[in-house]
Design an enzyme around this catalytic site. Sequence first.
Site, PDB file in Angstrom:
ATOM      1  N   ASP A 233       0.857  -1.190   0.000  1.00 48.66           N
ATOM      2  CA  ASP A 233       0.000   0.000   0.000  1.00 48.66           C
ATOM      3  C   ASP A 233       0.892   1.239   0.000  1.00 48.66           C
ATOM      4  OD1 ASP A 233      -2.315  -1.615   0.192  1.00 48.66           O
ATOM      5  OD2 ASP A 233      -2.119  -1.707   2.363  1.00 48.66           O
TER       6      ASP A 233
ATOM      7  N   LYS B 237       0.660  -8.231  -1.938  1.00 51.02           N
ATOM      8  CA  LYS B 237      -0.748  -7.882  -2.151  1.00 51.02           C
ATOM      9  C   LYS B 237      -0.850  -6.547  -2.864  1.00 51.02           C
ATOM     10  CE  LYS B 237      -3.576  -5.770   0.736  1.00 51.02           C
ATOM     11  NZ  LYS B 237      -4.898  -5.201   0.895  1.00 51.02           N
TER      12      LYS B 237
ATOM     13  N   ASP C 131      -6.346  -7.660  -4.029  1.00 48.83           N
ATOM     14  CA  ASP C 131      -7.339  -7.410  -2.970  1.00 48.83           C
ATOM     15  C   ASP C 131      -8.244  -6.252  -3.361  1.00 48.83           C
ATOM     16  OD1 ASP C 131      -8.659  -7.482  -0.532  1.00 48.83           O
ATOM     17  OD2 ASP C 131      -7.115  -6.332   0.525  1.00 48.83           O
TER      18      ASP C 131
ATOM     19  N   LYS D 298     -11.667  -6.696  -3.166  1.00 50.63           N
ATOM     20  CA  LYS D 298     -12.901  -6.902  -2.380  1.00 50.63           C
ATOM     21  C   LYS D 298     -14.149  -6.678  -3.244  1.00 50.63           C
ATOM     22  CE  LYS D 298     -10.676  -5.523   1.935  1.00 50.63           C
ATOM     23  NZ  LYS D 298      -9.401  -4.995   1.406  1.00 50.63           N
ATOM     24  N   PHE D 299     -14.295  -7.522  -4.261  1.00 47.22           N
ATOM     25  CA  PHE D 299     -15.426  -7.366  -5.189  1.00 47.22           C
ATOM     26  C   PHE D 299     -16.765  -7.459  -4.448  1.00 47.22           C
ATOM     27  CE2 PHE D 299     -12.499  -9.551  -8.468  1.00 47.22           C
ATOM     28  CZ  PHE D 299     -11.945  -8.356  -8.845  1.00 47.22           C
TER      29      PHE D 299
ATOM     30  N   ASP E 105     -20.654  -6.752  -6.045  1.00 49.58           N
ATOM     31  CA  ASP E 105     -21.467  -6.209  -7.140  1.00 49.58           C
ATOM     32  C   ASP E 105     -22.486  -7.283  -7.529  1.00 49.58           C
ATOM     33  OD1 ASP E 105     -22.291  -4.656  -9.461  1.00 49.58           O
ATOM     34  OD2 ASP E 105     -20.334  -3.688  -9.375  1.00 49.58           O
TER      35      ASP E 105
ATOM     36  N   ASN F 252     -23.204 -11.211 -12.171  1.00 49.23           N
ATOM     37  CA  ASN F 252     -22.556 -11.227 -13.479  1.00 49.23           C
ATOM     38  C   ASN F 252     -21.290 -10.369 -13.477  1.00 49.23           C
ATOM     39  OD1 ASN F 252     -22.485 -11.737 -16.443  1.00 49.23           O
ATOM     40  ND2 ASN F 252     -22.706  -9.507 -16.481  1.00 49.23           N
TER      41      ASN F 252
ATOM     42  N   THR G  42     -11.035  -5.993   9.509  1.00 48.32           N
ATOM     43  CA  THR G  42     -10.335  -5.969  10.802  1.00 48.32           C
ATOM     44  C   THR G  42     -10.285  -4.563  11.410  1.00 48.32           C
ATOM     45  OG1 THR G  42      -8.326  -5.977   9.450  1.00 48.32           O
ATOM     46  CG2 THR G  42      -8.911  -8.025  10.557  1.00 48.32           C
TER      47      THR G  42
ATOM     48  N   ARG H 263      -0.132  -7.283  14.022  1.00 43.73           N
ATOM     49  CA  ARG H 263       0.737  -6.265  14.592  1.00 43.73           C
ATOM     50  C   ARG H 263       1.766  -6.899  15.537  1.00 43.73           C
ATOM     51  NH1 ARG H 263      -0.838  -3.933  10.997  1.00 43.73           N
ATOM     52  NH2 ARG H 263      -1.633  -1.814  10.798  1.00 43.73           N
TER      53      ARG H 263
ATOM     54  N   GLN I 171      -6.417  -0.242  12.495  1.00 38.88           N
ATOM     55  CA  GLN I 171      -6.913  -1.599  12.742  1.00 38.88           C
ATOM     56  C   GLN I 171      -7.489  -1.699  14.150  1.00 38.88           C
ATOM     57  OE1 GLN I 171      -7.228  -3.687  10.454  1.00 38.88           O
ATOM     58  NE2 GLN I 171      -5.551  -3.630   8.981  1.00 38.88           N
TER      59      GLN I 171
ATOM     60  N   ARG J 161       1.818  -1.884   6.900  1.00 37.06           N
ATOM     61  CA  ARG J 161       2.623  -0.820   7.494  1.00 37.06           C
ATOM     62  C   ARG J 161       3.716  -1.271   8.458  1.00 37.06           C
ATOM     63  NH1 ARG J 161      -2.895   2.343   8.522  1.00 37.06           N
ATOM     64  NH2 ARG J 161      -3.486   0.136   8.550  1.00 37.06           N
TER      65      ARG J 161
HETATM   66  O1  C5P Z   1      -0.910  -1.801   7.050  1.00 34.63           O
HETATM   67  P1  C5P Z   1      -1.744  -2.954   7.502  1.00 34.63           P
HETATM   68  O2  C5P Z   1      -0.914  -4.115   8.029  1.00 34.63           O
HETATM   69  O3  C5P Z   1      -2.846  -2.559   8.443  1.00 34.63           O
HETATM   70  O4  C5P Z   1      -2.418  -3.483   6.150  1.00 34.63           O
HETATM   71  C1  C5P Z   1      -3.417  -4.458   6.137  1.00 34.63           C
HETATM   72  C2  C5P Z   1      -3.843  -4.687   4.719  1.00 34.63           C
HETATM   73  O5  C5P Z   1      -4.859  -5.671   4.703  1.00 34.63           O
HETATM   74  C3  C5P Z   1      -4.430  -3.454   4.027  1.00 34.63           C
HETATM   75  O6  C5P Z   1      -3.955  -3.496   2.692  1.00 34.63           O
HETATM   76  C4  C5P Z   1      -5.916  -3.654   4.044  1.00 34.63           C
HETATM   77  O7  C5P Z   1      -6.551  -3.154   2.888  1.00 34.63           O
HETATM   78  C5  C5P Z   1      -6.040  -5.171   4.074  1.00 34.63           C
HETATM   79  N1  C5P Z   1      -7.227  -5.705   4.703  1.00 34.63           N
HETATM   80  C6  C5P Z   1      -7.574  -5.454   6.015  1.00 34.63           C
HETATM   81  N2  C5P Z   1      -8.710  -6.010   6.559  1.00 34.63           N
HETATM   82  C7  C5P Z   1      -9.478  -6.816   5.818  1.00 34.63           C
HETATM   83  C8  C5P Z   1      -9.140  -7.088   4.498  1.00 34.63           C
HETATM   84  C9  C5P Z   1      -7.995  -6.516   3.962  1.00 34.63           C
HETATM   85  O8  C5P Z   1      -6.849  -4.747   6.711  1.00 34.63           O
HETATM   86  N3  C5P Z   1     -10.519  -7.412   6.364  1.00 34.63           N
END
Ligand code: C5P
Length: 236
Positions: A12, A34, A61, A63-64, A66, A69, A124, A182, A191, A212
């Site tokens: 990211d 990712k 990632d 996260k579709f 919709d 189809n 999360t 973490r 988070q 991060r």
């Molecule tokens: O920086 P960090 O470790 O918090 O990144 C977590 C990654 O996981 C982010 O890219 C976030 O979009 C993704 N994610 C998430 N929770 C979810 C699904 C994906 O934090 N349920």
Amino acid sequence: MTTAPQLVVALDLPEKDAALNMAARLRGVVPWVKAGMELFTLGGPSVLAALKDMGFHVFLDMKFYDIPNTVAQAVRAAARGGADLITLHTQGGRRMCEAAREAADSLRNAGQSAPLLFGVTVLTSFGPGEMPGISAAPSAFALELARDAARWGLDGIVCSAQEVADIKAAAPSLSCLCPGIRPEGSAQDDQRRVMTPARAIRAGADYLVVGRPITRTDDPTEAARRILSEMHIEKA
Ligand code: C5P
């Protein structure tokens, strides 16, 4: 799941080149990266191709969520782009998830590669009482959605590591991919339902997604190595 738990680094970063430079530093150290909304919106399919060329397994990632189809067609597009694993919202419901499953299966039946399908349960970043219109506790709702994901044929789910033990007990066929990881002493950021790498592995997580705590350090390679050794120590 029989293979060892995998570390996935979330790229990211605000520029495509910065993300690819980060990937280059992690090459040969971590098996998975990712590309999420930020990176894919910046770089498109060429980013996926570049990451594949570097030898990574690629988790797209997006996260579709919709109509069935549209999601089925997006699964086909992700497969064409080389994604190895993709996410869709389990809350998209049975018809949407089954349409994704059918799209992936029809590619495989035609001898083409298709991504693994993972259903997002509860982000999360959600704490208790934060989900609009949902009064259930995040962990209870995540468990309910995981049961649905298993019934609808998804390969795995995205959940907090705090929920893995209950989900594995209820739906042992599902792989669990866990963000919100973490290491001890690192910032929680946005988070909420977090766990350390060691505890996530002990709980039975199959994939740990870490952004991060790796990408925002002075030495991302070393930060990734530390998390990997925590994961392996825990598994040994
Ligand atoms: O920086 P960090 O470790 O918090 O990144 C977590 C990654 O996981 C982010 O890219 C976030 O979009 C993704 N994610 C998430 N929770 C979810 C699904 C994906 O934090 N349920």
